[in-house]
Design a protein around this motif. Structure first.
Motif, mmCIF file in Angstrom:
data_model
loop_
_atom_site.group_PDB
_atom_site.id
_atom_site.type_symbol
_atom_site.label_atom_id
_atom_site.label_comp_id
_atom_site.label_asym_id
_atom_site.label_seq_id
_atom_site.Cartn_x
_atom_site.Cartn_y
_atom_site.Cartn_z
ATOM 1 N N TYR A 66 -0.507 -2.810 6.483
ATOM 2 C CA TYR A 66 0.026 -3.782 5.538
ATOM 3 C C TYR A 66 -0.116 -5.190 6.106
ATOM 4 C CZ TYR A 66 1.865 0.080 2.878
ATOM 5 O OH TYR A 66 1.978 1.218 2.127
ATOM 6 N N THR A 67 -0.471 -6.121 5.251
ATOM 7 C CA THR A 67 -0.672 -7.511 5.641
ATOM 8 C C THR A 67 0.655 -8.136 6.058
ATOM 9 O OG1 THR A 67 -2.418 -7.669 3.985
ATOM 10 C CG2 THR A 67 -1.551 -9.736 4.836
ATOM 11 N N PRO A 68 0.663 -8.903 7.152
ATOM 12 C CA PRO A 68 1.895 -9.592 7.544
ATOM 13 C C PRO A 68 2.309 -10.600 6.466
ATOM 14 C CG PRO A 68 0.235 -9.776 9.262
ATOM 15 C CD PRO A 68 -0.424 -9.167 8.081
ATOM 16 N N ILE A 69 3.596 -10.897 6.427
ATOM 17 C CA ILE A 69 4.120 -11.918 5.529
ATOM 18 C C ILE A 69 4.423 -13.150 6.377
ATOM 19 C CG2 ILE A 69 6.021 -12.581 4.022
ATOM 20 C CD1 ILE A 69 6.387 -9.617 3.353
ATOM 21 N N ILE A 70 3.822 -14.259 6.003
ATOM 22 C CA ILE A 70 4.130 -15.543 6.627
ATOM 23 C C ILE A 70 4.575 -16.462 5.501
ATOM 24 C CG2 ILE A 70 3.271 -17.494 7.965
ATOM 25 C CD1 ILE A 70 1.152 -15.587 9.135
ATOM 26 N N PHE A 79 6.963 -11.636 9.016
ATOM 27 C CA PHE A 79 7.204 -10.194 9.017
ATOM 28 C C PHE A 79 5.884 -9.511 9.353
ATOM 29 C CE2 PHE A 79 10.460 -11.629 6.047
ATOM 30 C CZ PHE A 79 11.555 -10.887 6.424
ATOM 31 N N ALA A 80 5.839 -8.726 10.412
ATOM 32 C CA ALA A 80 4.631 -7.973 10.757
ATOM 33 C C ALA A 80 4.488 -6.782 9.817
ATOM 34 C CB ALA A 80 4.701 -7.497 12.205
ATOM 35 N N GLY A 81 3.262 -6.518 9.394
ATOM 36 C CA GLY A 81 3.004 -5.360 8.544
ATOM 37 C C GLY A 81 2.950 -4.085 9.364
ATOM 38 N N LYS A 82 3.377 -2.989 8.785
ATOM 39 C CA LYS A 82 3.343 -1.688 9.459
ATOM 40 C C LYS A 82 2.019 -0.984 9.185
ATOM 41 C CE LYS A 82 8.259 -0.540 9.482
ATOM 42 N NZ LYS A 82 9.251 0.442 9.013
ATOM 43 N N ARG A 83 1.728 -0.010 10.009
ATOM 44 C CA ARG A 83 0.596 0.895 9.772
ATOM 45 C C ARG A 83 1.176 2.228 9.340
ATOM 46 N NH1 ARG A 83 -4.530 -0.003 13.176
ATOM 47 N NH2 ARG A 83 -4.307 -2.173 13.733
ATOM 48 N N GLN A 84 0.657 2.740 8.244
ATOM 49 C CA GLN A 84 1.144 4.021 7.744
ATOM 50 C C GLN A 84 -0.019 4.852 7.234
ATOM 51 O OE1 GLN A 84 4.008 3.138 4.704
ATOM 52 N NE2 GLN A 84 5.661 3.030 6.176
ATOM 53 N N PHE A 85 0.112 6.165 7.397
ATOM 54 C CA PHE A 85 -0.861 7.072 6.816
ATOM 55 C C PHE A 85 -0.494 7.295 5.358
ATOM 56 C CE2 PHE A 85 -1.234 8.016 11.315
ATOM 57 C CZ PHE A 85 -2.617 8.037 11.472
ATOM 58 N N GLU A 86 -1.464 7.092 4.478
ATOM 59 C CA GLU A 86 -1.233 7.301 3.048
ATOM 60 C C GLU A 86 -0.926 8.772 2.782
ATOM 61 O OE1 GLU A 86 -1.347 5.104 0.308
ATOM 62 O OE2 GLU A 86 -1.157 3.606 1.880
ATOM 63 N N ASP A 87 -1.723 9.630 3.393
ATOM 64 C CA ASP A 87 -1.503 11.074 3.298
ATOM 65 C C ASP A 87 -2.077 11.711 4.554
ATOM 66 O OD1 ASP A 87 -4.337 11.435 2.874
ATOM 67 O OD2 ASP A 87 -4.014 10.955 0.763
ATOM 68 N N PHE A 88 -1.887 12.966 4.702
ATOM 69 C CA PHE A 88 -2.328 13.643 5.923
ATOM 70 C C PHE A 88 -3.812 13.986 5.922
ATOM 71 C CE2 PHE A 88 2.255 14.531 5.779
ATOM 72 C CZ PHE A 88 2.595 13.957 6.983
#
Length: 181
Positions: free
Chosen positions: A95-99, A78-87
């Motif tokens: 997020y770290t991928p899951i292997i 599972f590839a980890g997503k990139r997200q903004f914590e806040d603006f």
């Protein structure tokens, strides 16, 4: 009336064809191995990880007309997503991928050309949390005969359980090429 009867018989025969083909695949005391891709749809962790993929290998021993035992392993990613914590922060959190490597044993119960499946075992997480989790899955599938080989298509619900109520739920689609001997 005669044409209706002929058409009804033809429809019934065509409807029974998959059952007849699968009944040959489920002969007592046969062994098979199948391998192919798996596609994972995360449910409770889709905010942090993308749709996953993997490869699996499954061995099956049919010991009864309707029942068989299975062993399954493979590799899941599972590839980890990139997200903004806040603006206020210009740097996104990645997020770290899951292997993970599943090691599962289970069984199948055949009903005509379909089967019900259940599996349990462990998932070895290699880089996300470096732990081993319990895994449970249940689903259904079908074997489709193509020449002397089979295509095994199944869908299942899978749950990975960890410490402190850590849980990963996912829906899984598996398409595999099967060899019976």
């Amino acid at each position: 009336m005669k044409k209706l009867l002929h058409n009804s018989i033809l429809i019934i025969c065509l409807g029974m064809l998959p059952t007849i083909m699968v009944a040959q695949a489920n002969q007592k005391h046969t062994t098979s191995i199948n391998f192919g891709p798996e596609f994972f749809a995360p449910e409770n962790f889709r905010e942090t990880h993308r749709v996953g993929g993997g490869l699996s290998v499954k061995a099956e021993y049919t010991f009864g007309k309707h029942a068989s035992a299975t062993f399954n392993t493979g590799l899941t990613y599972f590839a980890g997503k990139r997200q903004f914590e806040d603006f206020t922060s210009p740097i996104p959190k990645k997020y770290t991928p899951i292997i993970a490597i599943p090691l599962k044993a289970g069984g199948r119960y055949y009903i005509g050309n379909f089967y019900l499946l259940g599996e349990a075992g462990v998932i070895v997480m290699t880089n996300f949390s470096n732990t081993t989790k319990a895994v449970f899955s249940a689903g259904l599938g079908d074997k489709i005969k193509i020449g002397r080989k089979y295509i095994d298509i199944s869908g299942r619900q899978e749950i990975w359980l960890g410490k402190n109520n850590e849980q990963y739920n996912m829906a899984v689609l598996r398409v595999a090429y099967e060899i019976v001997w």
